[in-house]
Scaffold this motif. Structure first.
Motif, PDB file in Angstrom:
ATOM      1  N   SER A   1      -9.945   8.240 -16.625  1.00 35.82           N
ATOM      2  CA  SER A   1     -10.544   6.918 -16.439  1.00 35.82           C
ATOM      3  C   SER A   1      -9.532   5.907 -15.933  1.00 35.82           C
ATOM      4  CB  SER A   1     -11.159   6.421 -17.749  1.00 35.82           C
ATOM      5  OG  SER A   1     -12.209   7.259 -18.137  1.00 35.82           O
ATOM      6  N   LEU A   2      -8.327   5.989 -16.458  1.00 32.94           N
ATOM      7  CA  LEU A   2      -7.270   5.081 -15.994  1.00 32.94           C
ATOM      8  C   LEU A   2      -6.936   5.345 -14.527  1.00 32.94           C
ATOM      9  CD1 LEU A   2      -4.861   5.058 -19.058  1.00 32.94           C
ATOM     10  CD2 LEU A   2      -6.113   3.090 -18.149  1.00 32.94           C
ATOM     11  N   ALA A   3      -6.885   6.610 -14.163  1.00 35.17           N
ATOM     12  CA  ALA A   3      -6.493   6.981 -12.798  1.00 35.17           C
ATOM     13  C   ALA A   3      -7.595   6.693 -11.778  1.00 35.17           C
ATOM     14  CB  ALA A   3      -6.127   8.456 -12.745  1.00 35.17           C
ATOM     15  N   SER A   4      -8.836   6.996 -12.122  1.00 37.89           N
ATOM     16  CA  SER A   4      -9.907   6.881 -11.130  1.00 37.89           C
ATOM     17  C   SER A   4     -10.647   5.542 -11.170  1.00 37.89           C
ATOM     18  CB  SER A   4     -10.914   8.018 -11.297  1.00 37.89           C
ATOM     19  OG  SER A   4     -11.584   7.892 -12.540  1.00 37.89           O
ATOM     20  N   GLU A   5     -10.776   4.963 -12.344  1.00 38.27           N
ATOM     21  CA  GLU A   5     -11.577   3.745 -12.464  1.00 38.27           C
ATOM     22  C   GLU A   5     -10.735   2.527 -12.807  1.00 38.27           C
ATOM     23  OE1 GLU A   5     -14.640   4.694 -15.303  1.00 38.27           O
ATOM     24  OE2 GLU A   5     -14.868   6.678 -14.433  1.00 38.27           O
ATOM     25  N   HIS A   6      -9.476   2.734 -13.107  1.00 33.37           N
ATOM     26  CA  HIS A   6      -8.574   1.639 -13.479  1.00 33.37           C
ATOM     27  C   HIS A   6      -9.192   0.767 -14.572  1.00 33.37           C
ATOM     28  CE1 HIS A   6      -6.164   2.913 -10.113  1.00 33.37           C
ATOM     29  NE2 HIS A   6      -7.200   2.780  -9.318  1.00 33.37           N
ATOM     30  N   ILE A   7      -9.608   1.409 -15.649  1.00 37.97           N
ATOM     31  CA  ILE A   7     -10.276   0.706 -16.740  1.00 37.97           C
ATOM     32  C   ILE A   7      -9.326  -0.229 -17.478  1.00 37.97           C
ATOM     33  CG2 ILE A   7     -11.957   2.556 -17.081  1.00 37.97           C
ATOM     34  CD1 ILE A   7     -10.276   3.301 -19.647  1.00 37.97           C
ATOM     35  N   ASP A   8      -9.899  -1.201 -18.136  1.00 41.96           N
ATOM     36  CA  ASP A   8      -9.156  -2.100 -19.017  1.00 41.96           C
ATOM     37  C   ASP A   8      -9.323  -1.555 -20.432  1.00 41.96           C
ATOM     38  OD1 ASP A   8      -8.193  -4.102 -20.667  1.00 41.96           O
ATOM     39  OD2 ASP A   8      -9.425  -5.698 -19.787  1.00 41.96           O
ATOM     40  N   ILE A   9      -8.244  -1.040 -21.019  1.00 42.13           N
ATOM     41  CA  ILE A   9      -8.350  -0.406 -22.328  1.00 42.13           C
ATOM     42  C   ILE A   9      -8.735  -1.382 -23.435  1.00 42.13           C
ATOM     43  CG2 ILE A   9      -6.817   1.503 -21.750  1.00 42.13           C
ATOM     44  CD1 ILE A   9      -4.608   0.078 -23.344  1.00 42.13           C
ATOM     45  N   ASN A  10      -8.592  -2.674 -23.184  1.00 41.99           N
ATOM     46  CA  ASN A  10      -8.991  -3.683 -24.171  1.00 41.99           C
ATOM     47  C   ASN A  10     -10.470  -4.037 -24.080  1.00 41.99           C
ATOM     48  OD1 ASN A  10      -6.385  -4.323 -25.416  1.00 41.99           O
ATOM     49  ND2 ASN A  10      -5.836  -5.012 -23.363  1.00 41.99           N
ATOM     50  N   ALA A  11     -11.106  -3.731 -22.961  1.00 44.73           N
ATOM     51  CA  ALA A  11     -12.497  -4.130 -22.754  1.00 44.73           C
ATOM     52  C   ALA A  11     -13.464  -2.950 -22.653  1.00 44.73           C
ATOM     53  CB  ALA A  11     -12.601  -4.982 -21.486  1.00 44.73           C
ATOM     54  N   THR A  12     -12.967  -1.781 -22.291  1.00 40.97           N
ATOM     55  CA  THR A  12     -13.828  -0.616 -22.078  1.00 40.97           C
ATOM     56  C   THR A  12     -14.140   0.074 -23.397  1.00 40.97           C
ATOM     57  OG1 THR A  12     -12.814  -0.305 -19.911  1.00 40.97           O
ATOM     58  CG2 THR A  12     -14.052   1.560 -20.801  1.00 40.97           C
ATOM     59  N   SER A  13     -15.414   0.402 -23.607  1.00 45.99           N
ATOM     60  CA  SER A  13     -15.839   1.104 -24.817  1.00 45.99           C
ATOM     61  C   SER A  13     -15.648   2.607 -24.669  1.00 45.99           C
ATOM     62  CB  SER A  13     -17.320   0.834 -25.109  1.00 45.99           C
ATOM     63  OG  SER A  13     -17.516  -0.522 -25.395  1.00 45.99           O
ATOM     64  N   VAL A  14     -15.444   3.255 -25.792  1.00 44.40           N
ATOM     65  CA  VAL A  14     -15.303   4.707 -25.833  1.00 44.40           C
ATOM     66  C   VAL A  14     -16.512   5.377 -25.180  1.00 44.40           C
ATOM     67  CG1 VAL A  14     -15.281   6.682 -27.416  1.00 44.40           C
ATOM     68  CG2 VAL A  14     -13.763   4.734 -27.832  1.00 44.40           C
TER      69      VAL A  14
END
Length: 168
Positions: free
Chosen positions: A85-98
């Protein structure tokens, strides 16, 4: 005399076979039952990815089960899910839900699953973690490391028995 020696040899071989069958029966669910007794680490499906990372680090595990408010398993989430998810979607770990990164489809086993059965499931499906579900209840988690460790124990015991037999 050779007939008596042949009978002794046949009895010894038969004993080895019986011992191997007994070990296989004892092994049947030993690993899964042992792992179920330690419980299962879970995370709320609406928890943030940062909380997931903290949980994985705290317990030194690679995956946990995501559950809903009723404690029902809804998915499995692993370190790999986070990395992808970090690599492909560049998620925000503080805002993205499991729930946004977890695998909603998961393969489970029950308390009767053998170590060799687990290895086959993991290999065939290219997975490293299998939740243990018994009568609809989440009771534990099996990792590939758990399975490999158990198989090594079994092979070491068989090896020792063969050495004892050869040296007798």
């Amino acid at each position: 005399a050779s007939s008596a020696a042949s009978d002794v040899y046949k009895r010894q071989v038969n004993n080895l076979i019986c011992n191997a069958n007994r070990r296989e029966t004892q092994e049947m669910a030993y690993l899964v039952e042992k792992l179920a007794s330690r419980g299962c680490i879970t995370i709320a499906e609406d928890a943030k990815v940062l909380t997931l990372l903290e949980l994985l680090g705290k317990h030194n595990v690679g995956a946990v089960m995501a559950i809903d408010a009723n404690q029902e398993p809804k998915g499995i989430v692993s370190e790999r899910d986070v990395v992808r998810s970090l690599a492909s979607e560049h998620i925000d770990i503080n805002a993205t839900s499991v729930s946004e990164i977890m695998s909603k489809e998961f393969i489970s086993c029950d308390l009767s699953t053998t170590s060799s059965g687990l290895m086959e499931i993991m290999t065939r499906n290219k997975i490293r973690h299998i939740p243990i579900v018994e009568n609809g209840d989440l009771v534990g988690m099996v990792s590939i490391g758990d399975v490999v460790g158990r198989l090594i124990e079994i092979y070491e015991a068989e090896n020792e028995q063969l050495r004892t037999y050869i040296n007798s």
